[in-house]
Scaffold this motif. Sequence first.
Motif, mmCIF file in Angstrom:
data_model
loop_
_atom_site.group_PDB
_atom_site.id
_atom_site.type_symbol
_atom_site.label_atom_id
_atom_site.label_comp_id
_atom_site.label_asym_id
_atom_site.label_seq_id
_atom_site.Cartn_x
_atom_site.Cartn_y
_atom_site.Cartn_z
ATOM 1 N N ARG A 22 0.825 -1.209 0.000
ATOM 2 C CA ARG A 22 0.000 0.000 0.000
ATOM 3 C C ARG A 22 0.860 1.260 0.000
ATOM 4 O O ARG A 22 0.617 2.190 -0.761
ATOM 5 N N PHE A 23 1.852 1.307 0.892
ATOM 6 C CA PHE A 23 2.704 2.487 0.986
ATOM 7 C C PHE A 23 3.403 2.756 -0.348
ATOM 8 O O PHE A 23 3.433 3.888 -0.828
ATOM 9 N N ARG A 24 3.979 1.704 -0.955
ATOM 10 C CA ARG A 24 4.696 1.890 -2.221
ATOM 11 C C ARG A 24 3.753 2.187 -3.379
ATOM 12 O O ARG A 24 4.114 2.903 -4.304
ATOM 13 N N GLY A 25 2.553 1.635 -3.343
ATOM 14 C CA GLY A 25 1.614 1.843 -4.431
ATOM 15 C C GLY A 25 0.823 3.123 -4.338
ATOM 16 O O GLY A 25 0.595 3.816 -5.333
ATOM 17 N N ASP A 26 0.394 3.479 -3.115
ATOM 18 C CA ASP A 26 -0.490 4.632 -2.932
ATOM 19 C C ASP A 26 0.160 5.786 -2.187
ATOM 20 O O ASP A 26 -0.386 6.888 -2.147
ATOM 21 N N GLY A 27 1.290 5.534 -1.551
ATOM 22 C CA GLY A 27 1.943 6.535 -0.724
ATOM 23 C C GLY A 27 1.596 6.328 0.742
ATOM 24 O O GLY A 27 0.569 5.728 1.073
ATOM 25 N N ILE A 28 2.462 6.802 1.611
ATOM 26 C CA ILE A 28 2.274 6.628 3.051
ATOM 27 C C ILE A 28 1.074 7.438 3.534
ATOM 28 O O ILE A 28 0.194 6.918 4.221
ATOM 29 N N ALA A 29 1.025 8.701 3.161
ATOM 30 C CA ALA A 29 -0.051 9.571 3.645
ATOM 31 C C ALA A 29 -1.421 9.094 3.173
ATOM 32 O O ALA A 29 -2.411 9.228 3.900
ATOM 33 N N ALA A 30 -1.492 8.540 1.976
ATOM 34 C CA ALA A 30 -2.782 8.117 1.409
ATOM 35 C C ALA A 30 -3.214 6.724 1.875
ATOM 36 O O ALA A 30 -4.312 6.285 1.535
ATOM 37 N N SER A 31 -2.384 6.069 2.648
ATOM 38 C CA SER A 31 -2.691 4.706 3.105
ATOM 39 C C SER A 31 -3.111 4.738 4.570
ATOM 40 O O SER A 31 -2.269 4.869 5.460
ATOM 41 N N GLY A 32 -4.398 4.628 4.812
ATOM 42 C CA GLY A 32 -4.905 4.637 6.177
ATOM 43 C C GLY A 32 -4.818 3.269 6.824
ATOM 44 O O GLY A 32 -4.824 2.234 6.145
ATOM 45 N N LEU A 33 -4.740 3.280 8.146
ATOM 46 C CA LEU A 33 -4.668 2.013 8.878
ATOM 47 C C LEU A 33 -5.912 1.160 8.654
ATOM 48 O O LEU A 33 -5.814 -0.063 8.558
ATOM 49 N N ALA A 34 -7.080 1.780 8.560
ATOM 50 C CA ALA A 34 -8.314 1.015 8.375
ATOM 51 C C ALA A 34 -8.269 0.213 7.079
ATOM 52 O O ALA A 34 -8.633 -0.966 7.058
ATOM 53 N N ALA A 105 12.354 4.530 -4.787
ATOM 54 C CA ALA A 105 11.727 5.189 -5.934
ATOM 55 C C ALA A 105 10.271 5.539 -5.645
ATOM 56 O O ALA A 105 9.766 6.550 -6.127
ATOM 57 N N ALA A 106 9.618 4.721 -4.853
ATOM 58 C CA ALA A 106 8.203 4.962 -4.557
ATOM 59 C C ALA A 106 7.982 5.984 -3.447
ATOM 60 O O ALA A 106 6.970 6.674 -3.450
ATOM 61 N N LEU A 107 8.931 6.085 -2.510
ATOM 62 C CA LEU A 107 8.616 6.800 -1.264
ATOM 63 C C LEU A 107 9.584 7.893 -0.822
ATOM 64 O O LEU A 107 9.383 8.474 0.247
ATOM 65 N N LEU A 108 10.621 8.191 -1.579
ATOM 66 C CA LEU A 108 11.633 9.121 -1.064
ATOM 67 C C LEU A 108 11.085 10.435 -0.511
ATOM 68 O O LEU A 108 11.474 10.834 0.590
ATOM 69 N N PRO A 109 10.201 11.134 -1.212
ATOM 70 C CA PRO A 109 9.719 12.391 -0.620
ATOM 71 C C PRO A 109 9.029 12.185 0.728
ATOM 72 O O PRO A 109 9.170 13.000 1.633
ATOM 73 N N GLU A 110 8.306 11.074 0.871
ATOM 74 C CA GLU A 110 7.625 10.819 2.143
ATOM 75 C C GLU A 110 8.592 10.327 3.218
ATOM 76 O O GLU A 110 8.440 10.646 4.391
ATOM 77 N N ILE A 111 9.603 9.564 2.826
ATOM 78 C CA ILE A 111 10.609 9.114 3.792
ATOM 79 C C ILE A 111 11.316 10.328 4.398
ATOM 80 O O ILE A 111 11.587 10.369 5.592
ATOM 81 N N ALA A 112 11.577 11.331 3.580
ATOM 82 C CA ALA A 112 12.249 12.546 4.064
ATOM 83 C C ALA A 112 11.439 13.261 5.138
ATOM 84 O O ALA A 112 11.993 14.018 5.926
ATOM 85 N N ARG A 113 10.126 13.001 5.200
ATOM 86 C CA ARG A 113 9.260 13.646 6.196
ATOM 87 C C ARG A 113 8.980 12.757 7.404
ATOM 88 O O ARG A 113 8.223 13.147 8.297
ATOM 89 N N GLN A 114 9.567 11.586 7.437
ATOM 90 C CA GLN A 114 9.329 10.662 8.541
ATOM 91 C C GLN A 114 10.170 11.047 9.763
ATOM 92 O O GLN A 114 11.129 11.815 9.653
ATOM 93 N N PRO A 115 9.847 10.477 10.928
ATOM 94 C CA PRO A 115 10.628 10.760 12.141
ATOM 95 C C PRO A 115 12.105 10.367 11.967
ATOM 96 O O PRO A 115 12.435 9.518 11.132
ATOM 97 N N PRO A 116 12.974 10.983 12.766
ATOM 98 C CA PRO A 116 14.422 10.730 12.642
ATOM 99 C C PRO A 116 14.799 9.250 12.690
ATOM 100 O O PRO A 116 15.687 8.816 11.951
#
Length: 195
Positions: A22-34, A105-116
């Motif tokens: 889900r994270f790689r296909g849709d992005g972290i922010a767009a993938s809800g836990l539900a 390739a799928a997540l770099l911009p979102e990884i940069a915004r993750q916790p340290p």
Amino acid sequence: MRYDKGRKDASRSRIMEVASHRFRGDGIAASGLASIMSDAGMTNGAFYPHFQSKADLVRESMASALEIQSQQLQQALASGGLELALAMYLSPEHRDHPQTGCASAALLPEIARQPPETRALYTEKLLTLVHQLAKDLPPHTRDPEGVALGVFAALIGALQLARAVEGTELSDRILAAGADAARALTQPRQKDEAS
């Protein structure tokens, strides 16, 4: 109700597998836990015995995806060298299926915004990939780690660009250009004419 350890481990693995796709296909922010838990065939309440937060799930599923990528890189280098690794990474199949492909390739911009701690773990896993590739470069490569970093930057950038224009002839040209750029980085430097 208590479950045996094997069942708990299987549930955790299933959550991580679904989340990673889900994270790689849709992005972290767009993938809800539900939606992740639903796709895993579990209720929302089943999440918390396995993970404290979505950030924990992101970190662990990203680490798992990078570990699998490391194994795939090792297999490609062992069976066909750099050419096979380039062909696999910059293939139309990899471009067209981000949910099962390279987490970078799928997540770099979102990884940069993750916790340290997530970024630190990503850095560690990236360096593992870089060292693997550096060991497989031609023996007289000057600064093998630097060259390997350049190759990864070329590959990831080419894949991201090719995905952005997917469905066009330009997408295939970008994949080919990325492979050429990676090859050029691994070639021995020609001595200066003046030397």
